[in-house]
Design a protein around this motif. Structure first.
Motif, mmCIF file in Angstrom:
data_model
loop_
_atom_site.group_PDB
_atom_site.id
_atom_site.type_symbol
_atom_site.label_atom_id
_atom_site.label_comp_id
_atom_site.label_asym_id
_atom_site.label_seq_id
_atom_site.Cartn_x
_atom_site.Cartn_y
_atom_site.Cartn_z
ATOM 1 N N PHE A 1 -36.249 52.746 -30.784
ATOM 2 C CA PHE A 1 -35.896 52.786 -32.152
ATOM 3 C C PHE A 1 -36.673 53.290 -33.561
ATOM 4 C CE2 PHE A 1 -32.824 50.509 -29.773
ATOM 5 C CZ PHE A 1 -31.705 51.181 -28.969
ATOM 6 N N GLY A 2 -38.183 53.287 -33.356
ATOM 7 C CA GLY A 2 -38.684 53.001 -34.227
ATOM 8 C C GLY A 2 -39.091 52.348 -35.554
ATOM 9 N N LEU A 3 -38.658 50.597 -34.961
ATOM 10 C CA LEU A 3 -38.370 50.116 -35.568
ATOM 11 C C LEU A 3 -40.007 49.315 -35.380
ATOM 12 C CD1 LEU A 3 -35.259 48.783 -35.717
ATOM 13 C CD2 LEU A 3 -36.039 50.179 -37.435
ATOM 14 N N HIS A 4 -40.625 48.483 -36.501
ATOM 15 C CA HIS A 4 -41.929 47.702 -37.219
ATOM 16 C C HIS A 4 -40.983 46.375 -37.576
ATOM 17 C CE1 HIS A 4 -45.590 46.450 -37.290
ATOM 18 N NE2 HIS A 4 -45.121 46.335 -38.494
ATOM 19 N N PHE A 5 -41.778 45.249 -37.197
ATOM 20 C CA PHE A 5 -41.068 43.935 -37.629
ATOM 21 C C PHE A 5 -42.267 43.184 -37.906
ATOM 22 C CE2 PHE A 5 -37.717 45.405 -34.568
ATOM 23 C CZ PHE A 5 -36.462 44.369 -35.591
ATOM 24 N N GLU A 6 -42.508 42.820 -39.329
ATOM 25 C CA GLU A 6 -43.861 42.085 -39.982
ATOM 26 C C GLU A 6 -42.997 40.565 -40.525
ATOM 27 O OE1 GLU A 6 -46.985 41.601 -42.824
ATOM 28 O OE2 GLU A 6 -46.135 44.287 -42.791
ATOM 29 N N GLU A 7 -43.949 39.564 -39.676
ATOM 30 C CA GLU A 7 -42.950 37.799 -40.416
ATOM 31 C C GLU A 7 -43.610 38.304 -41.921
ATOM 32 O OE1 GLU A 7 -43.982 33.202 -39.403
ATOM 33 O OE2 GLU A 7 -43.843 35.103 -38.031
ATOM 34 N N ASP A 8 -42.751 37.633 -42.731
ATOM 35 C CA ASP A 8 -42.946 37.115 -44.634
ATOM 36 C C ASP A 8 -42.831 35.956 -45.011
ATOM 37 O OD1 ASP A 8 -43.380 37.466 -46.642
ATOM 38 O OD2 ASP A 8 -42.367 39.057 -46.954
ATOM 39 N N PRO A 9 -43.844 34.936 -44.762
ATOM 40 C CA PRO A 9 -43.501 33.982 -44.867
ATOM 41 C C PRO A 9 -42.766 33.609 -46.534
ATOM 42 C CG PRO A 9 -45.341 33.982 -44.318
ATOM 43 C CD PRO A 9 -45.471 35.052 -44.869
ATOM 44 N N ALA A 10 -43.242 34.960 -47.230
ATOM 45 C CA ALA A 10 -41.803 34.700 -48.591
ATOM 46 C C ALA A 10 -41.028 34.612 -48.680
ATOM 47 C CB ALA A 10 -42.462 35.788 -49.315
ATOM 48 N N ILE A 11 -40.066 35.495 -47.793
ATOM 49 C CA ILE A 11 -38.858 35.205 -47.280
ATOM 50 C C ILE A 11 -38.554 34.030 -47.283
ATOM 51 C CG2 ILE A 11 -36.694 36.052 -45.999
ATOM 52 C CD1 ILE A 11 -38.319 38.150 -44.911
ATOM 53 N N GLU A 12 -37.349 33.745 -48.203
ATOM 54 C CA GLU A 12 -36.351 32.282 -48.238
ATOM 55 C C GLU A 12 -35.837 32.303 -47.072
ATOM 56 O OE1 GLU A 12 -34.509 29.679 -51.485
ATOM 57 O OE2 GLU A 12 -34.769 32.032 -52.137
ATOM 58 N N THR A 13 -35.593 31.284 -46.989
ATOM 59 C CA THR A 13 -35.352 30.591 -45.613
ATOM 60 C C THR A 13 -33.949 29.305 -45.511
ATOM 61 O OG1 THR A 13 -36.790 29.301 -43.830
ATOM 62 C CG2 THR A 13 -36.767 31.699 -43.660
ATOM 63 N N TYR A 14 -33.402 29.084 -45.135
ATOM 64 C CA TYR A 14 -32.749 27.687 -45.411
ATOM 65 C C TYR A 14 -32.810 26.629 -44.428
ATOM 66 C CZ TYR A 14 -30.263 29.157 -40.905
ATOM 67 O OH TYR A 14 -30.055 29.802 -39.431
ATOM 68 N N HIS A 15 -34.396 26.937 -43.481
ATOM 69 C CA HIS A 15 -34.854 25.661 -42.856
ATOM 70 C C HIS A 15 -36.048 25.961 -42.741
ATOM 71 C CE1 HIS A 15 -35.685 23.027 -39.719
ATOM 72 N NE2 HIS A 15 -34.282 21.842 -39.791
ATOM 73 N N GLU A 16 -36.916 24.894 -41.878
ATOM 74 C CA GLU A 16 -38.446 25.400 -42.561
ATOM 75 C C GLU A 16 -38.576 25.794 -40.784
ATOM 76 O OE1 GLU A 16 -39.844 20.240 -40.578
ATOM 77 O OE2 GLU A 16 -40.318 21.503 -42.814
ATOM 78 N N GLU A 17 -37.305 25.564 -39.953
ATOM 79 C CA GLU A 17 -37.853 26.274 -38.667
ATOM 80 C C GLU A 17 -37.513 27.840 -37.939
ATOM 81 O OE1 GLU A 17 -37.307 22.608 -35.607
ATOM 82 O OE2 GLU A 17 -35.457 23.502 -35.547
ATOM 83 N N VAL A 18 -37.133 28.200 -39.371
ATOM 84 C CA VAL A 18 -36.147 29.867 -39.575
ATOM 85 C C VAL A 18 -37.623 31.088 -40.467
ATOM 86 C CG1 VAL A 18 -34.447 31.392 -40.875
ATOM 87 C CG2 VAL A 18 -33.745 28.673 -39.947
#
Length: 635
Positions: free
Chosen positions: A329-346
């Motif tokens: 589907f032409g998608l690219h996933f890039e981890e971004d530590p700046a994205i706020e999450t609700y738990h450190e494991e997310v």
């Protein structure tokens, strides 16, 4: 209160965008209640749910508003609207009609009381199941009790014990702990103890017992359906499904059962014979099933699940899954530590397409912990929609309960966990690739028996050598999974498929039993369940266990009168994947059609029309029977 005559543009469209902030905040809150809850959040949920139920009633029972919607519905020419607008108009009108807009004032009040009670009862049901799952712990200190368990299961249990300040090993009812124990533990009495604990959750005649809770949920659903002019809850629900009627669902379940039951009975007898021959087991029980299935599978296919796990290191599987989504589907996933999450494991990812356009935010939450309900699911924190020339992109999450890393090994998945990950990722793609105008028609807002198509479709890549080569690599050596091991995985794909099919059908039949009649006369929940399972029973029943009391899919989640959807969607996914097989599993043209007609369209058109546009014809059930090895089964 608009003084102008009602139109699509001044009534229907703005109604769909209304309440966006509230919906966004509510989805965040209830997602946290599922994935990271605590007593304070649970207490708030019990207060907030009735408020939201009352607010929803305030809208659908608002007479002047309904009159405006009804006027547009009855006077507008369909030709004046495009397909998506027609679908939205029809959906809005039905939403009012199906939620009491045509009732008398007295009946509207009754409906309000029912909805308020249901909103609290469903939460209570889920809280009880979570508390029961976390309450039971099997603490072992004798190494002999671990006989048969692979080192990974022992190490995981040792970590759990250390986490609670205990010596020895700790086993819980969370799947990564429970399932290996049931598959490998040699001590039959200990397997029995675990199985009874799992099967008796919320069935202990105490404060966490769900019998009265579920009876009240079922009865209130029935009363609600009758109030609205339907025979029962199933008839009400199925009006908005591909299946359309309870009779069609029953016929579907019976037809599949006739094909699967003979195979399931043969397979069960094979297991009984094997257990008798191997360990002189005279009376084969439920706690023997996984144990001897695993042994027989190893003997038949020379395949041991613990032999596979080193090839399925979580981060490698995730990377491979992203690569497959990229190729298809032409998608690219890039981890971004700046994205706020609700738990450190997310972990948060930014998703972009081949032209570098921003597509979605994707969250991944993989391991069990206190405050997180069991199972695996996909959810949304923000829907996709278009407004005032802007295409708002979605925030999508998958939540799982996979094997944790230990001190010496990373998170190594069972093959079943791999297929679960791909399943939830299929739902996530449905949400991420959404491309609709209106939020209520976007992403997974589709008929419930259609929503499982993208998820079950993605599981197919887990069995393909070409796909496995991308991610099934030994975590220590980097060696790609050997071809002969892949062949054994494929050969064993239909192992005990008859039993697996009958098990799923039994859940569908239990769901329909609770929802296609009047449950108010049900006295004994266990007796009612036993009768519902009668046609599908393969092993002895046990008075200490009851599935209904922890059947969260139908009493807490959205699957009431809809559990059959899993098998229904399997017909679609088997037929759809046969198209990929025919053209190539990474064929860009077929993937493009699937993205364009299924993944991006959401609920903007009738699902069968979308499927036919993708496939060129209606689905052929034969594809499922052939894949499951049941094509030649005789009833």
């Amino acid at each position: 209160n608009n003084p102008n005559p009602p139109t699509f543009d001044n009534t229907i469209a703005p109604l769909d965008y209304a309440g966006y902030e509230l919906e966004r905040i509510a989805s965040i809150f209830f997602n946290l209640n599922s994935a990271e809850t605590n007593p304070e959040i649970q207490k708030l949920a019990q207060e907030i749910s009735p408020m939201l139920a009352a607010f929803a009633n305030d809208i659908t029972l608002n007479e002047p508003l309904f009159k405006r919607v009804q006027t547009v519905y009855e006077t507008i020419e369909n030709t004046a609207l495009n397909e998506e607008e027609q679908m939205l108009l029809s959906k809005k009108y039905r939403n009012f009609q199906r939620n009491g807009a045509l009732l008398s004032d007295a009946d509207k009040e009754k409906l309000r009381e029912i909805d308020k009670a249901l909103s609290k009862l469903k939460l209570t049901f889920g809280e009880h199941v979570l508390a029961e799952t976390q309450k039971f712990k099997l603490h072992l200190t004798d190494p002999d009790d671990l006989s048969g368990l692979p080192e990974s299961a022992r190490e995981g249990a040792r970590s759990l014990a250390e986490g609670e300040g205990l010596e020895g090993w700790l086993f819980t009812l969370d799947y990564p702990s429970y399932l290996p124990f049931m598959k490998y533990a040699d001590k039959r009495e200990l397997r029995k103890k675990m199985a009874i604990a799992f099967g008796s959750r919320a069935f202990h005649s105490d404060d966490l017992d769900n019998r009265e809770v579920l009876k009240e949920i079922a009865s209130l659903r029935f009363q609600r359906a009758r109030l609205l002019g339907y025979k029962n809850h199933a008839e009400f629900v199925l009006e908005e499904r591909m299946a359309k009627t309870p009779d069609a669902v029953q016929e579907f379940l019976e037809d599949l059962l006739a094909k699967a039951l003979p195979a399931a009975q043969r397979e069960t007898q094979d297991l009984k014979d094997y257990a008798l021959k191997t360990d002189s087991v005279e009376t084969f029980q439920k706690w023997d099933s996984s144990f001897y299935s695993e042994k027989l599978k190893k003997e038949t296919f020379d395949l041991d699940e613990s032999e596979l796990k080193p090839y399925f290191e979580l981060s490698s599987v995730l990377e491979g899954m992203f690569r497959i989504a990229g190729d298809l589907f032409g998608l690219h996933f890039e981890e971004d530590p700046a994205i706020e999450t609700y738990h450190e494991e997310v972990t948060g990812f930014r998703v972009r397409d081949a032209r570098d356009n921003f597509i979605a935010v994707f969250y991944a939450d993989f391991h069990p912990r206190p405050g997180k309900r069991a199972g695996a699911w996909m959810t949304s924190y923000k829907p996709q929609f278009r407004k005032e020339g802007k295409n708002e992109r979605p925030h999508i999450s998958i939540v799982c309960n996979f094997t944790r890393p230990t001190k010496t090994t990373p998170s190594l998945l069972t093959f079943n966990e791999v297929t679960t990950l791909f399943h939830e990722f299929g739902h996530a793609l449905h949400g991420m690739l959404a491309d609709s105008t209106y939020p209520s028609l976007s992403g997974t807002s589709v008929y419930w028996d259609f929503v499982e198509l993208p998820s079950q479709m993605m599981e197919n890549w887990c069995y393909e050598p070409e796909a496995l080569a991308l991610f099934a690599k030994h975590y220590q050596t980097g060696e790609v999974i050997p071809e002969n091991l892949v062949e054994r995985i494929r050969a064993s794909a239909n192992f005990l498929e008859g039993i697996a099919t009958v098990r799923q059908l039994s859940f569908g039949k239990l769901d329909m039993a609770w929802h296609s009649g009047d449950p108010s006369a049900v006295g004994d929940v266990k007796a009612f369940e036993t009768a519902a399972f009668a046609e599908t029973r393969l092993l002895p029943e046990h008075p200490e266990t009851c599935m209904s009391t922890s059947f969260s899919h139908i009493f807490q989640g959205g699957y009431s009168a809809g559990y059959y959807s899993y098998k229904w969607a399997e017909v679609l996914d088997a037929d759809a994947f046969s198209y990929f097989r025919e053209k190539g599993i990474f064929n860009k043209e077929v993937a493009g059609k699937f993205k364009e007609n299924i993944l991006s369209k959401g609920g903007t058109e009738d699902p069968m029309d979308l499927y036919v546009r993708f496939r060129g014809r209606k689905p052929d059930p034969q594809a499922l029977l052939e894949r499951a090895g049941l094509a030649d089964a005789k009833s």
